[in-house]
Design a protein around this motif. Sequence first.
Motif, PDB file in Angstrom:
ATOM      1  N   GLN A  30       0.733   4.863 -13.114  1.00  0.00           N
ATOM      2  CA  GLN A  30      -0.516   5.149 -12.410  1.00  0.00           C
ATOM      3  C   GLN A  30      -1.097   3.887 -11.782  1.00  0.00           C
ATOM      4  O   GLN A  30      -1.597   3.916 -10.663  1.00  0.00           O
ATOM      5  CB  GLN A  30      -1.532   5.773 -13.364  1.00  0.00           C
ATOM      6  CG  GLN A  30      -1.182   7.187 -13.768  1.00  0.00           C
ATOM      7  CD  GLN A  30      -2.137   7.739 -14.829  1.00  0.00           C
ATOM      8  OE1 GLN A  30      -2.926   7.007 -15.426  1.00  0.00           O
ATOM      9  NE2 GLN A  30      -2.048   9.043 -15.060  1.00  0.00           N
ATOM     10  N   VAL A  31      -1.024   2.778 -12.499  1.00  0.00           N
ATOM     11  CA  VAL A  31      -1.547   1.514 -11.970  1.00  0.00           C
ATOM     12  C   VAL A  31      -0.727   1.074 -10.762  1.00  0.00           C
ATOM     13  O   VAL A  31      -1.294   0.616  -9.760  1.00  0.00           O
ATOM     14  CB  VAL A  31      -1.557   0.424 -13.072  1.00  0.00           C
ATOM     15  CG1 VAL A  31      -1.804  -0.948 -12.477  1.00  0.00           C
ATOM     16  CG2 VAL A  31      -2.607   0.747 -14.114  1.00  0.00           C
ATOM     17  N   GLN A  32       0.592   1.220 -10.826  1.00  0.00           N
ATOM     18  CA  GLN A  32       1.427   0.863  -9.688  1.00  0.00           C
ATOM     19  C   GLN A  32       1.114   1.738  -8.484  1.00  0.00           C
ATOM     20  O   GLN A  32       1.025   1.235  -7.352  1.00  0.00           O
ATOM     21  CB  GLN A  32       2.907   0.975 -10.055  1.00  0.00           C
ATOM     22  CG  GLN A  32       3.368  -0.113 -11.001  1.00  0.00           C
ATOM     23  CD  GLN A  32       4.797   0.118 -11.507  1.00  0.00           C
ATOM     24  OE1 GLN A  32       5.332   1.211 -11.414  1.00  0.00           O
ATOM     25  NE2 GLN A  32       5.387  -0.936 -12.058  1.00  0.00           N
ATOM     26  N   ASP A  33       0.932   3.034  -8.713  1.00  0.00           N
ATOM     27  CA  ASP A  33       0.571   3.943  -7.627  1.00  0.00           C
ATOM     28  C   ASP A  33      -0.777   3.574  -7.033  1.00  0.00           C
ATOM     29  O   ASP A  33      -0.948   3.545  -5.809  1.00  0.00           O
ATOM     30  CB  ASP A  33       0.553   5.390  -8.135  1.00  0.00           C
ATOM     31  CG  ASP A  33       0.233   6.391  -7.041  1.00  0.00           C
ATOM     32  OD1 ASP A  33       0.879   6.337  -5.969  1.00  0.00           O
ATOM     33  OD2 ASP A  33      -0.669   7.235  -7.257  1.00  0.00           O
ATOM     34  N   LEU A  34      -1.716   3.276  -7.890  1.00  0.00           N
ATOM     35  CA  LEU A  34      -3.044   2.881  -7.427  1.00  0.00           C
ATOM     36  C   LEU A  34      -2.985   1.590  -6.616  1.00  0.00           C
ATOM     37  O   LEU A  34      -3.633   1.472  -5.574  1.00  0.00           O
ATOM     38  CB  LEU A  34      -3.995   2.724  -8.620  1.00  0.00           C
ATOM     39  CG  LEU A  34      -5.442   2.374  -8.305  1.00  0.00           C
ATOM     40  CD1 LEU A  34      -6.081   3.460  -7.443  1.00  0.00           C
ATOM     41  CD2 LEU A  34      -6.219   2.187  -9.583  1.00  0.00           C
ATOM     42  N   ARG A  35      -2.199   0.648  -7.056  1.00  0.00           N
ATOM     43  CA  ARG A  35      -2.047  -0.623  -6.338  1.00  0.00           C
ATOM     44  C   ARG A  35      -1.481  -0.375  -4.942  1.00  0.00           C
ATOM     45  O   ARG A  35      -1.953  -0.954  -3.960  1.00  0.00           O
ATOM     46  CB  ARG A  35      -1.137  -1.567  -7.127  1.00  0.00           C
ATOM     47  CG  ARG A  35      -0.990  -2.931  -6.458  1.00  0.00           C
ATOM     48  CD  ARG A  35      -0.132  -3.868  -7.284  1.00  0.00           C
ATOM     49  NE  ARG A  35      -0.871  -4.210  -8.496  1.00  0.00           N
ATOM     50  CZ  ARG A  35      -0.306  -4.399  -9.680  1.00  0.00           C
ATOM     51  NH1 ARG A  35       0.989  -4.289  -9.836  1.00  0.00           N
ATOM     52  NH2 ARG A  35      -1.043  -4.727 -10.717  1.00  0.00           N
ATOM     53  N   GLU A  36      -0.468   0.493  -4.835  1.00  0.00           N
ATOM     54  CA  GLU A  36       0.108   0.816  -3.526  1.00  0.00           C
ATOM     55  C   GLU A  36      -0.918   1.479  -2.622  1.00  0.00           C
ATOM     56  O   GLU A  36      -0.998   1.172  -1.430  1.00  0.00           O
ATOM     57  CB  GLU A  36       1.326   1.722  -3.702  1.00  0.00           C
ATOM     58  CG  GLU A  36       2.515   1.039  -4.335  1.00  0.00           C
ATOM     59  CD  GLU A  36       3.641   2.001  -4.691  1.00  0.00           C
ATOM     60  OE1 GLU A  36       3.518   3.212  -4.372  1.00  0.00           O
ATOM     61  OE2 GLU A  36       4.631   1.557  -5.284  1.00  0.00           O
TER      62      GLU A  36
END
Length: 133
Positions: A30-36
Amino acid sequence: MGFGDTAKKIQRVTDIAEKLYERLNQVVEQVQDLRERVESTSDQLDSMDRELAEQRAIVEALAEQQGVDPDTVVAERLPDPDADGAADGSDAEAGSSDTERDDGTASNAGSTAADAANSGDTAGSGDSAATND
């Protein structure tokens, strides 16, 4: 007898650890998706800022050609956000681009500059001097 209880406790701790590990992996995804998404949004905002700067430069050039002071027009047409009661939208005519002259004809100078800017923005979109970079 003590070993059976210990084995149950160890199994319970192992189950909890596995669930925690799965949840941690979900949070990382989720954090990686949010960062993108944040990076994509930032890129879009940068692009919009550049386009807005280009359009503003075009409108100001057109206004200067027509002898119109853009800052005065903005001050007259848009309410001051710091003024009390200005955000209630009670001044509906301030946003209108048509004004009636004393001779009964309508003047549409405000939208003429905006229309010219909209039709000319493709020609001026390569103007790097108008960008904020």
